[in-house]
Write an enzyme that holds these catalytic residues in place. Sequence first.
Site, PDB file in Angstrom:
ATOM      1  N   CYS A 330       0.842  -1.205   0.000  1.00 50.13           N
ATOM      2  CA  CYS A 330       0.000   0.000   0.000  1.00 50.13           C
ATOM      3  C   CYS A 330       0.880   1.259   0.000  1.00 50.13           C
ATOM      4  CB  CYS A 330      -0.972  -0.047   1.178  1.00 50.13           C
ATOM      5  SG  CYS A 330      -2.401   1.037   0.976  1.00 50.13           S
ATOM      6  N   HIS A 427      -3.758  -5.698   0.966  1.00 59.04           N
ATOM      7  CA  HIS A 427      -3.591  -6.021   2.387  1.00 59.04           C
ATOM      8  C   HIS A 427      -4.157  -7.419   2.655  1.00 59.04           C
ATOM      9  CE1 HIS A 427      -2.351  -2.077   3.829  1.00 59.04           C
ATOM     10  NE2 HIS A 427      -3.296  -1.529   3.098  1.00 59.04           N
TER      11      HIS A 427
END
Length: 481
Positions: A330, A427
């Site tokens: 991310c 994630h």
Amino acid sequence: MTALMIQGAGSNVGKSMLVAGLCRAARRRGLSVAPFKPQNMSNNAAVTVDGGEIGRAQALQALACGVELHTDMNPVLLKPETDTGSQVVVQGKRLATVKAREYAALKPRLMESVLESFDRLRASYDLVIVEGAGSPAEVNLRKGDIANMGFACAAGLPVVLTGDIDRGGVIAQIVGTQAVLDHAENEMIAGFLINKFRGDPTLFDDGYRLIEERTGWRGFGVVPFFSEASKLPAEDALDLSRAQTGKGLRVACLTLSRIANFDDLDPLSQEPNVELFMVKAGQPIPGDTDLVIIPGTKSTRGDLAYLRVQGWDVDIAAHVRRGGFVLGICGGYQMLGDVVNDPEGIEGAPGHSAGLGLLALSTEMTPDKHLTRVSATHAASGTPMEGYEIHIGRTDGADRARPFAVVGGQPEGAMSRDGRIMGSYLHGMFAQDQFRAAFLEGLGAQTSNQSYSSVVEQTLDALADHLEHHVDVDGLLALAR
């Protein structure tokens, strides 16, 4: 139709864990149960079935209940972006970024959304177990409170106050809370719990009776320290230091100042052939590290600057020269590129920051947040994987031609030509056993073939057993109204 609220005499007293255990205990009694936290402050978030985000602790509690995640379980989520400002997420969607004083003025307007979400849950489940935030003793924050007594009074809920004996002064925690609350608020408190006791609990018998005598509140038990908590997803960045170590692959994760969604690391921490350690501020990245993970962050440009202040950019460059692996997740993925542009000042002052230059990519911050659950295929191994995306910004560039994963036939993430530098927006990938094994084997590590989800489920059952043995669970649940 009924509800009970667990509040704490301080922060990090173990409220989240107690609620998770009580949720599992109630579920095992045949009740349909849901967790609820009116206001949470965390950069550790989960994506819900209705396309929003909630605190990760409520996601664990929902798992304990055996129910799907929903934004109503945590209607107000504060995600700190600076020392004085936070992003405000209401019923799963970003509302604004405000300073602390601005939020104090905003809170009264949020009570309507909080009660709306709570009422929907209470109408849908036999029992709702509510977790407070911080401590009701913080009376300087009482005006417009939506997290503790303000909510309990508005919803008419019985409260059980929890103290943490492990940090000392638990008698003062409980008795002192009663002293600073007003009469109406004290009338809402039906009893107390003592949490995190180490040693012989009978040694606290006199203190327990003193609290009962001084407050007039009923004690519901003394909970010994639950050592298996380390097997459950981390609820706070402070818990990252609990990662277990083993022998084999050495994995270093950078403890960024605004680290987010750090429970990505939990499955790795439980691999016996992986040594996972957090590199803290002022510490160098050890030279014998095999894999460096740059995790998610709530402030990519801010944490790029922080990373450089620590000298980690120099350490990473040396690590790459030695042939080491790097994974950016991310915000960490965004940092791996050449530049991060934020022309509208989405994360702070408008401007741009030079990236680490390890992948031929550029990122531009955008006001829209990408929130979605994802089914993907790991490009290097062909292994299916599940995860979620929760980010702002678009990333593109030449190295996207070598994706980390494929999502719906489209490339996701990027890799360097030699495959040693990897970046992805996904994630939760390491919670997938098959992918975790394939990824670690690709780095030359042995894997355990353990089921991470089974470990979490077994630990939730053990937590419920722990509470059943030491707490009057039936008495607590009988309080709910």
